[in-house]
Scaffold this active site. Structure first.
Site, PDB file in Angstrom:
ATOM      1  CB  SER A 125       6.465 -20.535 -32.547  1.00  0.00           C
ATOM      2  OG  SER A 125       7.632 -20.827 -32.061  1.00  0.00           O
ATOM      3  CE1 TYR A 150       7.413 -17.500 -37.304  1.00  0.00           C
ATOM      4  CE2 TYR A 150       9.124 -18.180 -35.378  1.00  0.00           C
ATOM      5  CZ  TYR A 150       7.975 -18.331 -36.218  1.00  0.00           C
ATOM      6  OH  TYR A 150       7.289 -19.624 -35.816  1.00  0.00           O
ATOM      7  CE  LYS A 154       3.860 -17.813 -35.510  1.00  0.00           C
ATOM      8  NZ  LYS A 154       2.676 -17.923 -36.124  1.00  0.00           N
TER       9      LYS A 154
HETATM   10  C1  UD1 Z   1      13.014 -21.924 -35.139  1.00  0.00           C
HETATM   11  C2  UD1 Z   1      11.918 -21.689 -34.172  1.00  0.00           C
HETATM   12  C3  UD1 Z   1      10.620 -22.100 -34.282  1.00  0.00           C
HETATM   13  C4  UD1 Z   1       9.740 -21.805 -35.690  1.00  0.00           C
HETATM   14  C5  UD1 Z   1      10.907 -22.286 -36.846  1.00  0.00           C
HETATM   15  C6  UD1 Z   1      10.433 -21.598 -37.859  1.00  0.00           C
HETATM   16  C7  UD1 Z   1      13.127 -21.600 -32.069  1.00  0.00           C
HETATM   17  C8  UD1 Z   1      13.699 -22.160 -30.633  1.00  0.00           C
HETATM   18  N1  UD1 Z   1      12.580 -22.083 -32.964  1.00  0.00           N
HETATM   19  O1  UD1 Z   1      13.160 -23.309 -35.316  1.00  0.00           O
HETATM   20  O2  UD1 Z   1       9.684 -21.617 -33.312  1.00  0.00           O
HETATM   21  O3  UD1 Z   1       8.782 -22.367 -35.671  1.00  0.00           O
HETATM   22  O4  UD1 Z   1      12.193 -21.741 -36.438  1.00  0.00           O
HETATM   23  O5  UD1 Z   1      11.408 -21.893 -39.079  1.00  0.00           O
HETATM   24  O6  UD1 Z   1      13.245 -20.322 -31.966  1.00  0.00           O
HETATM   25  N2  UD1 Z   1      20.409 -26.605 -38.441  1.00  0.00           N
HETATM   26  C9  UD1 Z   1      21.624 -26.956 -39.046  1.00  0.00           C
HETATM   27  N3  UD1 Z   1      21.855 -27.087 -40.205  1.00  0.00           N
HETATM   28  C10 UD1 Z   1      20.737 -26.563 -41.207  1.00  0.00           C
HETATM   29  C11 UD1 Z   1      19.493 -26.424 -40.678  1.00  0.00           C
HETATM   30  C12 UD1 Z   1      19.358 -26.181 -39.220  1.00  0.00           C
HETATM   31  O7  UD1 Z   1      22.519 -27.579 -38.069  1.00  0.00           O
HETATM   32  O8  UD1 Z   1      20.971 -26.574 -42.437  1.00  0.00           O
HETATM   33  C13 UD1 Z   1      20.104 -26.834 -37.022  1.00  0.00           C
HETATM   34  C14 UD1 Z   1      19.928 -25.476 -36.381  1.00  0.00           C
HETATM   35  O9  UD1 Z   1      21.100 -24.615 -36.079  1.00  0.00           O
HETATM   36  C15 UD1 Z   1      19.039 -25.683 -35.171  1.00  0.00           C
HETATM   37  C16 UD1 Z   1      18.213 -26.963 -35.545  1.00  0.00           C
HETATM   38  O10 UD1 Z   1      19.138 -27.293 -36.520  1.00  0.00           O
HETATM   39  O11 UD1 Z   1      19.899 -26.144 -34.143  1.00  0.00           O
HETATM   40  C17 UD1 Z   1      16.806 -26.764 -35.981  1.00  0.00           C
HETATM   41  O12 UD1 Z   1      17.034 -25.668 -36.696  1.00  0.00           O
HETATM   42  P1  UD1 Z   1      15.548 -25.386 -37.537  1.00  0.00           P
HETATM   43  O13 UD1 Z   1      14.904 -26.512 -38.075  1.00  0.00           O
HETATM   44  O14 UD1 Z   1      15.767 -24.390 -38.583  1.00  0.00           O
HETATM   45  O15 UD1 Z   1      14.664 -24.709 -36.507  1.00  0.00           O
HETATM   46  P2  UD1 Z   1      14.835 -23.897 -35.250  1.00  0.00           P
HETATM   47  O16 UD1 Z   1      15.715 -22.868 -35.656  1.00  0.00           O
HETATM   48  O17 UD1 Z   1      15.085 -24.603 -34.144  1.00  0.00           O
END
Ligand code: UD1
Length: 337
Positions: A125, A150, A154
């Protein structure tokens, strides 16, 4: 050539199985259904016409894991997806994450060496880079302190694979995914987690279909173009293609490094608000969302430089955020029916 896919009924594993079959590989799966409902096996069959054998095995169990290799001495490669992946849960239950993700890896590696498997591809990841100082992130970007247990699993898994496989005949590739999303374009397969999803794209589709009343945008005060966080969303079928190409690269290039790693993203940062906007544009659905405080542990921005995968693996992602949203929405409608 026979390939073992661990986590074969999971999200990325199942899409990769479809791509491997379409490229002439024979596939078996090992999946305990810990975080999938098993329906992906039917999806794979509908799309490819093939029934996949799945070993319902807890890979942290040494004896049960070895049975797979004993019964299939002709396994040429293993793609190891099986792992827990919820960042927040890993903070609450670090032992569970280390026990599951590390012990399953050790058992798989042990058997790979013992049974003369030639190729190993690991599901890593971009989280190994922590919060990077410079964007985009290439493979020279320093590994930083993990942001969660987590993420630590990795980082440690990459190191363990390197140590265990050095001085063996096994060639290994670590694939560092950015943000996998989307579904197979047929509408016959997509993400089917047993637990409620925590990632952005499935939360968007679940909100639009009415499974959730509303959703939150975590933070609009980041130093980005619209204040929301930036990620590199990569379509799951492009990701699947990268796994097939990684195996093929190892098979075709006897001089390939024994241990290598590649970033897999599309090289474009998309903000949360842009992602929501893309969804609304391609589907015509209006999303009920509100701005909420930053989610603990989130980094402001990350996206990939994937030149290395492009050059060596000849991998070129073909789909963008619109394709991701379109396919994820089609799948949500099928799933919710
Ligand atoms: C993270 C990890 C990724 C991992 C994944 C597993 C990092 C950079 N990434 O992804 O390697 O495989 O988790 O689950 O560490 N968001 C909202 N509202 C929501 C959900 C998400 O605003 O309801 C935003 C989050 O704050 C983030 C973006 O959407 O900014 C993506 O979030 P998400 O899909 O959870 O993935 P990551 O946290 O980036």
């Amino acid at each position: 050539m026979k390939i073992l896919i661990t986590g074969g009924t999971g999200y990325i594993g199942s899409h990769t199985i479809v791509d491997l079959i379409n490229n002439g590989f024979e596939v078996i799966s090992a999946d305990s259904f810990l975080n999938s409902d098993g329906s992906a096996l039917q999806g794979i069959e509908k799309i490819t016409g093939r029934k996949i054998k799945n070993y319902k095995v807890d890979l942290t169990n040494k004896e049960d894991t070895e049975i797979i290799f004993k019964e299939n001495p002709d396994i040429a490669g293993v793609i190891h997806f099986a792992a827990l992946k919820a960042v927040g849960e890993s903070v609450e239950k670090p032992i569970l994450y280390f026990d599951n993700n590390i012990n399953s890896l050790l058992n798989i590696l042990d058997n790979i060496v013992k049974y003369g498997v030639k190729y190993f591809v690991f599901s890593s990841s971009c989280t190994v880079y922590g919060s990077p100082d410079k964007l985009p992130v290439d493979e020279h970007t320093p590994i930083q302190e993990a942001e969660s247990p987590y993420g630590r699993t990795k980082q440690v898994s990459e190191m363990i694979a390197k140590d265990v496989l050095s001085n063996t005949n096994v060639k290994a590739i670590m694939l560092r995914y950015f943000n996998p999303a989307g579904a197979h374009e047929s509408g016959k397969m997509g993400e089917s987690p047993a637990l409620p999803p925590l990632n952005l794209v499935p939360i968007i589709t679940e909100t639009a279909i009415g499974k959730r009343d509303s959703m939150m945008v975590f933070g609009d005060d980041y130093n980005t173009r619209d204040g929301s966080a930036i990620r590199d969303y990569i379509h799951v079928m492009d990701l699947a293609d990268a796994h097939t190409k990684s195996l093929q690269y190892l098979i075709d290039n006897p001089k390939a490094l024994d241990y290598d790693f590649f970033n897999l993203g599309i090289g474009q940062g998309v903000t949360v608000l842009e992602a929501i906007n893309a969804f609304e544009e391609v589907t015509g659905e209006k999303l009920n969302y509100s701005i909420a405080p930053r989610r603990p542990g989130d980094i402001p921005a990350i996206y990939a430089d994937y030149t290395k995968a492009k050059t060596l693996l000849k991998w070129n992602p073909k789909r963008n955020i619109e394709d991701i949203m379109k396919s994820a929405w089609e799948w949500e409608k099928v799933r919710s029916n």
